[in-house]
Design a protein around this motif. Structure first.
Motif, short mmCIF file in Angstrom:
data_model
loop_
_atom_site.label_atom_id
_atom_site.label_comp_id
_atom_site.label_asym_id
_atom_site.label_seq_id
_atom_site.Cartn_x
_atom_site.Cartn_y
_atom_site.Cartn_z
N ARG A 425 67.08 34.12 27.14
CA ARG A 425 68.31 34.43 27.09
C ARG A 425 69.14 33.31 27.96
NH1 ARG A 425 68.36 39.53 31.46
NH2 ARG A 425 67.91 38.37 33.20
N LEU A 426 70.61 33.44 27.90
CA LEU A 426 71.52 32.48 29.03
C LEU A 426 72.56 33.27 29.04
CD1 LEU A 426 73.49 30.83 27.08
CD2 LEU A 426 71.45 29.51 26.66
N ASN A 427 73.28 32.86 30.17
CA ASN A 427 74.59 33.19 30.30
C ASN A 427 75.71 32.23 29.96
OD1 ASN A 427 73.41 35.42 31.34
ND2 ASN A 427 74.02 34.92 33.83
N ILE A 428 76.55 32.55 29.17
CA ILE A 428 77.45 31.49 28.82
C ILE A 428 78.82 31.60 29.39
CG2 ILE A 428 78.18 32.78 26.90
CD1 ILE A 428 78.21 30.04 25.29
N VAL A 429 79.46 30.39 29.90
CA VAL A 429 80.64 30.24 30.75
C VAL A 429 81.43 29.12 29.97
CG1 VAL A 429 79.73 31.57 32.71
CG2 VAL A 429 79.80 29.06 32.48
N GLY A 430 82.54 29.16 30.86
CA GLY A 430 83.37 27.87 30.23
C GLY A 430 84.66 28.14 29.16
N GLY A 431 85.38 27.38 29.10
CA GLY A 431 86.51 27.84 28.11
C GLY A 431 85.89 28.01 26.68
N GLY A 432 85.15 27.32 26.21
CA GLY A 432 84.32 27.62 24.78
C GLY A 432 83.68 29.02 24.85
N ALA A 433 83.44 29.58 25.93
CA ALA A 433 82.73 30.97 25.87
C ALA A 433 83.74 32.16 25.68
CB ALA A 433 82.00 31.05 27.12
N GLN A 434 85.07 31.59 25.57
CA GLN A 434 86.05 32.73 25.42
C GLN A 434 85.94 32.91 23.85
OE1 GLN A 434 90.00 32.11 27.90
NE2 GLN A 434 89.24 30.11 27.30
N SER A 435 85.29 32.20 23.05
CA SER A 435 85.38 32.45 21.54
C SER A 435 84.00 33.38 21.14
CB SER A 435 85.10 30.91 20.95
OG SER A 435 84.69 31.41 19.47
N ASP A 436 84.25 34.44 20.49
CA ASP A 436 83.32 35.45 20.17
C ASP A 436 82.53 34.70 18.85
OD1 ASP A 436 84.22 37.09 21.98
OD2 ASP A 436 85.26 38.39 20.61
N VAL A 437 83.34 34.04 18.07
CA VAL A 437 82.35 33.43 17.11
C VAL A 437 81.67 32.62 17.39
CG1 VAL A 437 83.14 31.96 14.92
CG2 VAL A 437 84.69 33.77 15.41
N TRP A 438 81.97 31.75 18.59
CA TRP A 438 81.27 30.58 18.81
C TRP A 438 79.89 31.05 19.63
CZ3 TRP A 438 83.64 25.77 21.73
CH2 TRP A 438 82.79 24.74 21.43
N CYS A 439 80.29 32.19 20.53
CA CYS A 439 78.99 32.83 21.24
C CYS A 439 77.77 33.27 20.10
CB CYS A 439 79.47 34.12 22.23
SG CYS A 439 80.42 33.50 23.53
N GLN A 440 78.67 34.08 19.04
CA GLN A 440 77.45 34.50 18.02
C GLN A 440 76.76 33.19 17.37
OE1 GLN A 440 76.54 37.84 17.51
NE2 GLN A 440 75.03 36.97 16.54
N ILE A 441 77.51 32.25 17.21
CA ILE A 441 76.66 31.00 16.59
C ILE A 441 75.75 30.34 17.39
CG2 ILE A 441 77.21 28.50 16.18
CD1 ILE A 441 80.01 29.18 14.78
N PHE A 442 75.87 30.32 18.83
CA PHE A 442 75.04 30.06 19.84
C PHE A 442 73.65 30.88 19.56
CE2 PHE A 442 78.33 27.48 22.05
CZ PHE A 442 77.79 26.07 21.97
N ALA A 443 74.02 32.13 19.76
CA ALA A 443 72.95 33.18 19.44
C ALA A 443 72.19 32.94 18.26
CB ALA A 443 73.44 34.54 19.75
N ASP A 444 72.73 32.70 17.24
CA ASP A 444 71.93 32.59 15.94
C ASP A 444 71.46 31.28 16.09
OD1 ASP A 444 73.26 35.05 14.98
OD2 ASP A 444 74.73 34.15 13.74
N VAL A 445 71.89 30.20 16.44
CA VAL A 445 71.43 28.76 16.42
C VAL A 445 70.01 28.81 17.21
CG1 VAL A 445 71.64 26.42 16.85
CG2 VAL A 445 73.25 27.88 15.46
N LEU A 446 70.51 29.26 18.54
CA LEU A 446 69.13 29.10 19.61
C LEU A 446 68.21 30.22 19.49
CD1 LEU A 446 71.59 28.74 22.74
CD2 LEU A 446 70.20 26.85 21.41
N ASP A 447 68.54 31.34 18.68
CA ASP A 447 67.48 32.30 18.37
C ASP A 447 67.26 33.26 19.67
OD1 ASP A 447 66.34 34.11 16.63
OD2 ASP A 447 64.42 32.94 16.66
#
Length: 523
Positions: A425-447
């Motif tokens: 797992r990882l904790n995500i922060v920063g301006g880009g981490a405000q995006s729910d869509v992007w957070c889900q993409i990271f979870a899917d790509v990183l598995d």
């Protein structure tokens, strides 16, 4: 009883942010303002130190005026800033020119001339290379993007400025100078000058052999402090202008990746965080100093005194979206209003949600300003692949988000090898981490599980505040983990697995097939 409060400064590449944060990590007030970026005709990237200070005073006064009760409880100021940048100042602390930023590659040629030996690797003589790695844990960036290259560029191309330079400072050091009048660096801000012996995290000091190798005058380097050391009192005139008590202290603080690790709550060994801002990195605290020269990974000095921070830095992340906004979707000639900028990113987020995983076949490589890790190559460039008449802007926007996630996955394998353990797992922060869509993409790509820290855009300011609280004796670093809160936890969507695995393989093949072409075009 009111909580004691830290006035936290978060100076990134795109904006100055100032926050009032209590020692529990609650953000009581927040103000920000954009800052200018200058790309020079010779390919340099600069910012104005005077603009930083003017904007800080304006934003801080606005914040304090809005939050007078919280301001009354301020016990210290502490900063998190962009790193790997260089300001030459005179004896009075006045800048002798603009700040040379972490994106600036003009020092590459001077660095190559200085360090190239008869027997060399990555354009550094073998004897010098081994000394750099053994003592510092890393190497001067051959892209010229760090202070080692910047200082040599000034020495060779701006000799009059070099002669007048009293101290070379990083961004954090300059802010602390303005706050206190003291010329100091921290163990992490001085790091990428590559002149310190970092083998003992509690005794980081200059090494004369490294300084001689780099060819910079020793007296031009500032005193080194730990991140949680108190630099001194806030200047009386600054305290009076801000409306703060004169007994307020200034704690040294840290550069952004160090602060983000604390603000993300990733203080335990091997607990990984991902920061998504203009640039991007993955980082985790580890109990050892180690270097992987071939993937540009190293564990380096940080805020926690007996630990190192493994940092895997990528050149550009959200900067790709800023480019898309300013140069493609909304050209600067259209006089885009500053107030519209946050709304534009929200719109991009909504648009990116419409296409399916895989962006209907479109793949984006986010190397818009070269890359740092897992390959260090300043000639790489961004590209859109597999566009057809069937695609539209929705596919392109989502492909930008997915491409940055693929780049992060590319970096993950050497990170896991470095730590000798699989990331769960990882904790995500920063301006880009405000995006729910992007957070889900990271979870899917990183598995694996991605934990979105609450108010992720505040992570650096929160980290600076907690470093300040430790410096004032109000907190210990292990306590931070119990104070962190998560907005949402994202788990991988198994239906997207095959699509993203296939696109990731293509992403890697694009690099293998294109890197020589980019080198030919951009060397």
């Amino acid at each position: 009883m009111p909580e004691k409060t830290i006035l936290a400064i978060d100076l990134g590449t795109s904006s100055m942010k100032v926050a009032l944060v209590d020692i529990r990590g609650n953000v009581l007030g927040w103000e920000s303002e954009p800052i200018s970026l200058f790309v020079t005709p010779d390919g340099g990237v600069e910012q104005s130190p005077q603009e930083w200070w003017d904007v800080f005073l304006r934003v801080a006064k606005k914040l304090i005026k809005k939050n007078p009760k919280a301001a009354q409880e301020v016990i210290a100021l502490c900063s998190s800033t962009q790193g790997e940048s260089t300001i030459a100042v005179d004896r009075d602390g006045q800048p002798l020119g603009n700040c040379i930023l972490w994106m600036d590659m003009r020092g590459a040629d001077a660095l190559h001339r200085q360090l190239r030996g008869t027997v060399h690797l990555n354009d550094i003589g073998m004897r010098d290379l081994l000394r750099f790695v053994r003592l510092t844990g890393g190497l001067p960036s051959q892209t010229g993007k760090d202070p080692a290259g910047h200082m040599l560029y000034i020495r060779d191309q701006q000799p009059r400025i070099y002669e007048q330079t009293y101290k070379f400072l990083n961004v954090l050091d300059y802010i602390n100078l303005c706050l206190t009048g003291h010329f100091v660096a921290t163990v992490d801000s001085i790091l990428t000058s590559w002149v310190t012996d970092n083998r003992d995290p509690k005794n980081i000091h200059y090494d004369d052999r490294l300084i001689d190798t780099l060819g910079i005058d020793r007296e031009k380097l500032p005193e080194i402090l730990a991140c949680a050391d108190v630099v001194g009192k806030l200047k009386p005139q600054v305290a009076d202008e801000l409306g703060l008590p004169r007994e307020v202290r200034v704690v040294a603080g840290s550069i952004d990746n160090t602060a983000a690790a604390i603000g993300a709550g990733a203080v335990r060994d091997y607990e990984l965080h991902l920061y998504i801002g203009t640039s991007s990195w993955m980082a985790a605290h580890v109990p050892y100093k180690k270097t992987d020269v071939f993937t540009s990974l190293a564990s380096l000095p940080c805020a926690i005194p007996d630990r190192y921070l493994l940092t895997a830095l990528q050149a550009t992340a959200g900067g790709n979206l800023t480019f898309l906004r300013d140069n493609v979707l909304y050209h600067k000639d259209e006089l885009l209003q500053e107030a519209d900028v946050p709304d534009i990113f929200k719109v991009l987020d909504q648009i990116a949600e419409r296409p399916p995983a895989g962006s209907n076949g479109v793949i984006y490589t986010p190397w818009i300003w070269g890359e740092r890790a897992p390959v260090e190559d300043r000639t790489l460039r961004a590209g859109l692949y597999n566009l057809s008449l069937n695609n539209n802007r929705e596919d392109i926007i989502r492909a930008f988000l997915e491409g940055i996630a693929f780049n992060t996955r590319w970096l993950l394998a050497p990170v896991e090898k470095f730590m000798k353990r699989k990331v769960q797992r990882l904790n995500i922060v920063g301006g880009g981490a405000q995006s729910d869509v992007w957070c889900q993409i990271f979870a899917d790509v990183l598995d694996f599980e991605v934990r979105q820290v609450q108010d992720p855009v505040y992570a650096n300011a929160r980290g600076a505040a907690w470093i300040g609280a430790v410096g004032m004796g109000e907190l210990a670093f292990p306590e931070v983990e119990n104070m962190i809160k998560f907005r949402r936890i994202y788990t991988p969507n198994e239906y997207n697995r095959d699509v993203y695995d296939n696109h990731f393989d293509v992403f890697i093949n694009i690099y293998k097939n294109m890197n020589k072409i980019y080198r030919n075009l951009n060397a």
